[in-house]
Write a protein that holds these residues in place. Structure first.
Motif, PDB file in Angstrom:
ATOM      1  N   TRP A 114     -64.840 126.931  70.350  1.00  0.00           N
ATOM      2  CA  TRP A 114     -65.958 126.775  71.282  1.00  0.00           C
ATOM      3  C   TRP A 114     -65.351 126.818  72.679  1.00  0.00           C
ATOM      4  O   TRP A 114     -64.905 125.805  73.208  1.00  0.00           O
ATOM      5  CB  TRP A 114     -66.697 125.454  71.032  1.00  0.00           C
ATOM      6  CG  TRP A 114     -67.234 125.326  69.646  1.00  0.00           C
ATOM      7  CD1 TRP A 114     -66.711 124.582  68.627  1.00  0.00           C
ATOM      8  CD2 TRP A 114     -68.383 125.988  69.107  1.00  0.00           C
ATOM      9  NE1 TRP A 114     -67.467 124.721  67.495  1.00  0.00           N
ATOM     10  CE2 TRP A 114     -68.509 125.585  67.757  1.00  0.00           C
ATOM     11  CE3 TRP A 114     -69.324 126.879  69.638  1.00  0.00           C
ATOM     12  CZ2 TRP A 114     -69.533 126.039  66.930  1.00  0.00           C
ATOM     13  CZ3 TRP A 114     -70.342 127.328  68.813  1.00  0.00           C
ATOM     14  CH2 TRP A 114     -70.446 126.914  67.484  1.00  0.00           C
ATOM     15  N   HIS A 115     -65.303 128.011  73.270  1.00  0.00           N
ATOM     16  CA  HIS A 115     -64.516 128.185  74.488  1.00  0.00           C
ATOM     17  C   HIS A 115     -65.017 127.332  75.646  1.00  0.00           C
ATOM     18  O   HIS A 115     -64.231 126.868  76.472  1.00  0.00           O
ATOM     19  CB  HIS A 115     -64.443 129.655  74.882  1.00  0.00           C
ATOM     20  CG  HIS A 115     -65.738 130.260  75.307  1.00  0.00           C
ATOM     21  ND1 HIS A 115     -66.252 130.117  76.576  1.00  0.00           N
ATOM     22  CD2 HIS A 115     -66.634 131.030  74.627  1.00  0.00           C
ATOM     23  CE1 HIS A 115     -67.404 130.766  76.659  1.00  0.00           C
ATOM     24  NE2 HIS A 115     -67.658 131.328  75.497  1.00  0.00           N
ATOM     25  N   SER A 116     -66.328 127.081  75.711  1.00  0.00           N
ATOM     26  CA  SER A 116     -66.851 126.308  76.846  1.00  0.00           C
ATOM     27  C   SER A 116     -66.379 124.858  76.822  1.00  0.00           C
ATOM     28  O   SER A 116     -66.351 124.200  77.860  1.00  0.00           O
ATOM     29  CB  SER A 116     -68.378 126.367  76.872  1.00  0.00           C
ATOM     30  OG  SER A 116     -68.823 127.663  77.229  1.00  0.00           O
ATOM     31  N   ARG A 117     -66.004 124.360  75.664  1.00  0.00           N
ATOM     32  CA  ARG A 117     -65.459 123.003  75.598  1.00  0.00           C
ATOM     33  C   ARG A 117     -64.120 122.889  76.323  1.00  0.00           C
ATOM     34  O   ARG A 117     -63.682 121.785  76.645  1.00  0.00           O
ATOM     35  CB  ARG A 117     -65.272 122.583  74.137  1.00  0.00           C
ATOM     36  CG  ARG A 117     -66.571 122.258  73.427  1.00  0.00           C
ATOM     37  CD  ARG A 117     -66.312 121.820  72.001  1.00  0.00           C
ATOM     38  NE  ARG A 117     -67.520 121.299  71.371  1.00  0.00           N
ATOM     39  CZ  ARG A 117     -67.589 120.882  70.123  1.00  0.00           C
ATOM     40  NH1 ARG A 117     -66.500 120.930  69.352  1.00  0.00           N
ATOM     41  NH2 ARG A 117     -68.724 120.421  69.628  1.00  0.00           N
ATOM     42  N   GLU A 118     -63.481 124.032  76.539  1.00  0.00           N
ATOM     43  CA  GLU A 118     -62.189 124.037  77.218  1.00  0.00           C
ATOM     44  C   GLU A 118     -62.317 124.286  78.716  1.00  0.00           C
ATOM     45  O   GLU A 118     -61.305 124.472  79.398  1.00  0.00           O
ATOM     46  CB  GLU A 118     -61.281 125.093  76.596  1.00  0.00           C
ATOM     47  CG  GLU A 118     -61.043 124.915  75.106  1.00  0.00           C
ATOM     48  CD  GLU A 118     -60.453 123.562  74.747  1.00  0.00           C
ATOM     49  OE1 GLU A 118     -59.704 123.003  75.573  1.00  0.00           O
ATOM     50  OE2 GLU A 118     -60.746 123.065  73.646  1.00  0.00           O
ATOM     51  N   ALA A 119     -63.543 124.299  79.245  1.00  0.00           N
ATOM     52  CA  ALA A 119     -63.723 124.387  80.699  1.00  0.00           C
ATOM     53  C   ALA A 119     -63.052 123.194  81.366  1.00  0.00           C
ATOM     54  O   ALA A 119     -62.930 122.107  80.781  1.00  0.00           O
ATOM     55  CB  ALA A 119     -65.199 124.451  81.048  1.00  0.00           C
TER      56      ALA A 119
END
Length: 306
Positions: A114-119
């Motif tokens: 979940w790439h947005s969790r790594e914002a």
């Protein structure tokens, strides 16, 4: 570690390739794609042939759209390869459960990313909320489908998810930062007359949480999550890149963190997961989307054309 990058399209070229190139842990050893290739990298058009011809590649990163992804993941896992899945991890929850069971059976690592969790500011937001009582939360996620998915009809086909393709990014952040789980109670889905998936959606979840998704916004894009507590109001902006508490901007918790970017962090996570062995298949964002399709009231809206 060498990996095979499968599906050489926009997301692979824009995000995966630069992240892998910058990583000390990974090297692209082969690609699998109907048409896309990478300079200097052995290219295959058939997944089975790559798995047969390159036994030295023990890891596969799948960048395909969700509908065809299951068969590729299944083949890789059965061949004893570790697998990284682009979001969403599958076209259905049952596919994801089947892949997890297969990965456990074959003793390989499986990573639902979940790439947005790594914002940058998602972790500080989670830390700030960890000991607080949430009284209200609202997601505003509006972007331009013509800019982000130009001419890509698959996003409006069954399994393409429509506006939930970006909306699930917001839900992935929400499920990471809230101190207690929530569940969907009601949804309204706006579906163009000539399409199969929604172009806008309005969600109501337990705990006084709401969400508004819109795929027709032009100009400045809006990716915000606001969370109210008795101790103050948190606002995540720009998809999690900025954090404000009661209107005052906050910095990262760890000033020594030199790893920059969502996808570099994903590949760093995956390297550690493969090294130690394990499975990371958090399906909570996809569960909210599935519930929206199950409970949602569908409203017919104007046809959509590119």
């Amino acid at each position: 570690m060498k990996l095979a990058l499968v599906g050489i399209g926009k997301i692979a070229v824009d995000q995966h390739v630069p992240a892998i190139a910058a990583s000390p842990d990974w090297e692209v050893g082969a690609t699998v794609s109907r048409a896309g290739t990478l300079p200097g990298v052995e290219a295959f058009t058939d997944m089975a042939r790559m798995l047969e011809k390159r036994p030295d590649i023990r890891v596969v990163s799948l960048c395909l759209p969700p509908v065809p992804r299951f068969a590729y993941a299944q083949a890789a896992i059965r061949a004893g390869r570790h697998v990284m899945l682009e979001k969403p991890p599958g076209a259905s929850l049952s596919e994801c459960h089947a892949l997890e069971a297969l990965a456990r059976e074959n003793r390989v690592s499986l990573y639902a990313t979940w790439h947005s969790r790594e914002a940058a500011m998602v972790r500080p937001a989670r830390n700030w909320l960890s000991d607080k009582r949430v009284t209200r939360a609202h997601i505003t996620w509006r972007e331009d489908v013509r800019h982000w998915h130009p001419g890509q009809d698959w996003v409006f086909e069954p399994g393409g998810m429509g506006v939930f393709d970006p909306g699930i990014n917001a839900l992935s952040i929400l499920t990471r930062i809230l101190p207690a789980p929530v569940h969907l109670t009601r949804a309204t889905l706006d579906v163009p007359g000539n399409r199969q998936t929604p172009i806008a959606a309005h969600l109501t979840l337990s705990g006084n949480v709401t969400a508004e998704f819109d795929w027709l916004q032009t100009g400045k894009q809006t990716w915000e999550i606001e969370v109210e507590t008795p101790e103050g109001t948190l606002l995540l902006q720009d998809g999690g890149a900025r954090l404000l508490i009661d209107g005052k901007e906050r910095g990262a918790d760890d000033e020594d963190d030199t790893l920059q970017g969502e996808y570099p962090r994903l590949y760093d996570n995956f390297a550690r997961l493969v090294t130690r062995g394990g499975i990371d298949m958090d399906l909570s964002p996809l569960t909210h989307v599935a519930d929206a399709f199950m409970l949602g009231e569908r409203r017919a809206v104007a046809p959509f054309d590119w």
